[in-house]
Design a protein around this motif. Sequence first.
Motif, short mmCIF file in Angstrom:
data_model
loop_
_atom_site.label_atom_id
_atom_site.label_comp_id
_atom_site.label_asym_id
_atom_site.label_seq_id
_atom_site.Cartn_x
_atom_site.Cartn_y
_atom_site.Cartn_z
N HIS A 89 -4.87 -23.90 59.68
CA HIS A 89 -3.79 -23.73 58.93
C HIS A 89 -5.00 -23.16 57.80
O HIS A 89 -4.56 -22.03 57.31
CB HIS A 89 -3.26 -24.50 57.89
N LYS A 135 -2.80 -23.12 71.15
CA LYS A 135 -1.79 -23.02 70.71
C LYS A 135 -1.55 -22.46 69.58
O LYS A 135 -0.87 -21.76 68.69
CB LYS A 135 -0.99 -22.83 71.97
N SER A 136 -1.11 -23.86 68.50
CA SER A 136 -0.98 -23.86 67.54
C SER A 136 -1.26 -24.60 66.58
O SER A 136 -2.39 -23.68 65.88
CB SER A 136 0.57 -24.20 67.28
N GLU A 137 -1.52 -26.21 66.81
CA GLU A 137 -1.97 -26.66 65.42
C GLU A 137 -3.48 -27.22 65.30
O GLU A 137 -4.31 -27.62 64.57
CB GLU A 137 -1.15 -27.91 64.92
N SER A 160 -5.44 -24.72 66.53
CA SER A 160 -6.02 -23.46 67.53
C SER A 160 -8.04 -22.92 66.89
O SER A 160 -7.94 -22.31 67.70
CB SER A 160 -5.45 -22.44 66.83
#
Length: 501
Positions: free
Chosen positions: A116, A135-137, A139
């Motif tokens: 983040h 893909k997200s958390e 990354s």
Amino acid sequence: MPDLSTQCVYFLMLLSPVMTDTITEDIDVLVFLPLNNSYPFSHARVAPAIRYSQQRLKTDGGQYSGFHFNIQFENSECVNDALFKLVDRSCGQKPDLILGPVCEYEAAAVVRLASHWDIPVISAGALAAGFSNKKSEYSHLTRIAPSYVKMAETFTAMFEHFTWKSALLVYEDDKEERNCYFTLEGIYHLMANFDIKTYAFFHENRLDTDDILQNIHETEVVIMCMGADKIREIMLAAHRQRLTNGNYMFFNVELFNASSYGNGSWKRGDIYDNDARQAYASLNTVTLLRTVKPEFENFSMEMKKSIEKAGFHNCKDCESVNMFVEGFHDAMLLYAIALHEAMKNGFSKKNGTEITSRMWNRTFEGIAGQVSMDENGDRDGDFSLMAMTNVEAGTYEVVANYFGVNGTFQLLPAFNTDHFTLRGRHKVHTETSDKSCGLGVSALTGVIVGAVLGTAMLIAFYFFRKNYRITIERRTHSEECDTGKHRQLREDSIRSNFSAA
């Protein structure tokens, strides 16, 4: 004779390629390692490797010598320490790079926050299958040590090579760090096309070897992850029940090059040593491939001196460099390569996304040899298969190697095909041929009578089905529903053993 100014210009022109290629930058590095020396990735073990890499980058006079790493070590005990310390930095200067944590649950929280904040994270841990989803958390996570799924590729290659079909995964679960749970989860995750069953027992409970051995009869391969003493206990029990005669393959997984995780040792100096030696003739070990690179030998000697200086005089597993020590050393090299490349292309050290992407899908020379990072930011792994090659002496040798980059399985001269051939399995039952040249009178009569009776039964069945068709269809439908439910319950029960933590 040219004047002094001309000579200076000429001298600067000669140096210009080196000067323009060297970038000067201060980098703040936050390292999470436990102070508790019971961990194979403790501060005392790993910190010397990070400093060794830092000094190597600084003094080699190359293009990375302009990087000045300001390293701060923080304690992380595989709970929430690392997360809290990272959160404390939210109002101040955030680090440019995070190394660690190793433990899965602690790493998950840190990587989420770092992703983040656009901070690259490199860890020699976080090896569970769940971290593969970048893909997200996760990354910004780069895994500099081979993950458990990468290790599982070794078993997939063996199962395909030896045409094995089924396995029982036996593991010890401490419900805290859960190293063995995550280790065998990688195998379960990758080998979904095979018949895989699981058996877990808790660290604090008594080991029920009889119950474990009852579960292996319908399988071909037993893969274990637990402490060395419990490995020995199971193998002794299997030997007493004559299950080590070649009808089953036994494996243990030992990735950390540390004796506390079961290194295949059978000798204890007790009355069971002779039986254990014979039992371990059927036990094979999958571990990381070791290197013979001269530079690595020098590195190992320096790490050993650091360990002795820290007071580890009786440390059984400190003789060789484990994958955490090697991994965190290489993490510094990989980051320096990516940062230099990014800054040459006009990006800032604060652009964590760009720097992270440049660490993925590349190959570089690490302390132990070539390091290959895949396109998902995970290191490809090279693994060795060890087997007992001298039963009288009870000694092990590497008999095969698996190379993750190209997925090849290499058999070495010490490899014995018979040792890995399941005995008494997959036998072809040949039918006895009829030696007569034709049908006799009695045989012909039997055929005619059988045909008549068969026709009568078909006619009777036709009228029976016609009269009771609705009842039969309802019953069949009900049975199909029940079967489907039972099958789903069995699948859910199996899958729940390795559900996402």
